[in-house]
Motif scaffolding. Structure first.
Motif, PDB file in Angstrom:
ATOM      1  N   LEU A   1      42.598 -21.335  11.970  1.00 50.35           N
ATOM      2  CA  LEU A   1      41.563 -21.533  10.957  1.00 50.35           C
ATOM      3  C   LEU A   1      40.179 -21.318  11.538  1.00 50.35           C
ATOM      4  CD1 LEU A   1      42.872 -24.782   9.265  1.00 50.35           C
ATOM      5  CD2 LEU A   1      43.094 -22.455   8.438  1.00 50.35           C
ATOM      6  N   GLU A   2      39.348 -20.767  10.733  1.00 52.90           N
ATOM      7  CA  GLU A   2      37.943 -20.640  11.117  1.00 52.90           C
ATOM      8  C   GLU A   2      37.180 -21.689  10.330  1.00 52.90           C
ATOM      9  OE1 GLU A   2      36.537 -16.678  10.617  1.00 52.90           O
ATOM     10  OE2 GLU A   2      38.272 -15.825  11.608  1.00 52.90           O
ATOM     11  N   HIS A   3      36.685 -22.685  11.025  1.00 53.05           N
ATOM     12  CA  HIS A   3      35.920 -23.737  10.357  1.00 53.05           C
ATOM     13  C   HIS A   3      34.603 -23.922  11.087  1.00 53.05           C
ATOM     14  CE1 HIS A   3      37.688 -25.952  13.664  1.00 53.05           C
ATOM     15  NE2 HIS A   3      36.730 -26.835  13.509  1.00 53.05           N
TER      16      HIS A   3
ATOM     17  N   ALA B   1      29.351 -21.693   6.325  1.00 53.06           N
ATOM     18  CA  ALA B   1      30.319 -22.449   5.527  1.00 53.06           C
ATOM     19  C   ALA B   1      29.653 -23.569   4.741  1.00 53.06           C
ATOM     20  CB  ALA B   1      31.413 -23.012   6.421  1.00 53.06           C
ATOM     21  N   GLY B   2      28.692 -24.223   5.334  1.00 49.06           N
ATOM     22  CA  GLY B   2      27.992 -25.288   4.641  1.00 49.06           C
ATOM     23  C   GLY B   2      28.669 -26.636   4.799  1.00 49.06           C
TER      24      GLY B   2
ATOM     25  N   GLU C   1      44.114 -35.890   6.505  1.00 51.62           N
ATOM     26  CA  GLU C   1      45.365 -35.917   5.748  1.00 51.62           C
ATOM     27  C   GLU C   1      46.547 -35.526   6.626  1.00 51.62           C
ATOM     28  OE1 GLU C   1      44.824 -33.342   2.401  1.00 51.62           O
ATOM     29  OE2 GLU C   1      43.567 -34.790   1.330  1.00 51.62           O
ATOM     30  N   ARG C   2      46.359 -34.530   7.479  1.00 52.59           N
ATOM     31  CA  ARG C   2      47.424 -34.111   8.399  1.00 52.59           C
ATOM     32  C   ARG C   2      47.759 -35.231   9.383  1.00 52.59           C
ATOM     33  NH1 ARG C   2      49.398 -29.392   8.563  1.00 52.59           N
ATOM     34  NH2 ARG C   2      49.801 -29.400  10.789  1.00 52.59           N
TER      35      ARG C   2
ATOM     36  N   PHE D   1      37.208 -29.609   5.340  1.00 49.60           N
ATOM     37  CA  PHE D   1      38.037 -29.375   6.520  1.00 49.60           C
ATOM     38  C   PHE D   1      38.354 -30.687   7.224  1.00 49.60           C
ATOM     39  CE2 PHE D   1      38.435 -28.685  11.086  1.00 49.60           C
ATOM     40  CZ  PHE D   1      39.534 -27.849  11.113  1.00 49.60           C
ATOM     41  N   ARG D   2      37.371 -31.540   7.387  1.00 47.66           N
ATOM     42  CA  ARG D   2      37.584 -32.841   8.048  1.00 47.66           C
ATOM     43  C   ARG D   2      38.565 -33.699   7.257  1.00 47.66           C
ATOM     44  NH1 ARG D   2      31.441 -34.335   9.912  1.00 47.66           N
ATOM     45  NH2 ARG D   2      31.269 -32.708  11.484  1.00 47.66           N
TER      46      ARG D   2
END
Length: 157
Positions: free
Chosen positions: A95-97, A102-103, A116-117, A110-111
């Motif tokens: 993933l590109e985060h 992205a803002g 959740e994971r 993403f966080r």
């Protein structure tokens, strides 16, 4: 020891447990034929052929744990007494985060997804399903040793 393979994807395929150089060749060929694609078909414990999981078998599941159906299957296997270790292929490296464009909303999303994971992993561990995280930053041997320690702990009980 015998080694078999059960592959869930668009279809269910398997290689019955066996030993020797021919078995190794068959397993490698089957793994090389693995690909990723979307499938809405439900996959459950009933899809596993009889005899595929002999008594006292150790199941090592390799998955990014992105599909809820796979997670349910793994919890069901453990609930039925199957000795199980999950090697989670971390999708984070792919993933590109945090890109400068992205803002804050994307970064917050993403966080939340990462949290959740973590919660999913914790819930699986609470259900007796050991999850060992694999990533580019962690050597494969370290993940395998952690998986082996879960197995030794299960055998001691």
């Amino acid at each position: 020891d015998r080694v078999g393979l059960l592959r869930f994807g668009g279809t269910v395929s398997w290689v019955r447990p066996g030993t020797g150089p021919r078995q190794r060749h068959v397993l490698v060929q089957e793994l090389l034929g693995t690909s990723v694609f979307v499938n809405a078909a439900d996959r459950g414990i009933g899809q596993i052929p009889r005899g595929m999981l002999p008594r006292r078998a150790l199941v090592i599941a390799v998955s990014p744990l992105l599909d809820e159906r796979m997670i349910r299957l793994l919890v069901d296997l453990r609930a039925r007494g199957i000795d199980l270790v999950v090697l989670e292929l971390s999708p984070l490296a792919a993933l590109e985060h945090g890109e400068e464009h992205a803002g804050p909303t994307a970064e917050t999303g993403f966080r939340l997804w990462v949290l959740e994971r973590d919660a999913q992993r914790s819930a699986m561990r609470a259900a007796g399903v050991p999850v060992v995280e694999m990533s580019d930053e962690r050597p494969l041997v370290a993940a395998i040793e952690e998986a082996a320690s879960w197995r030794r702990g299960a055998l001691a009980r």
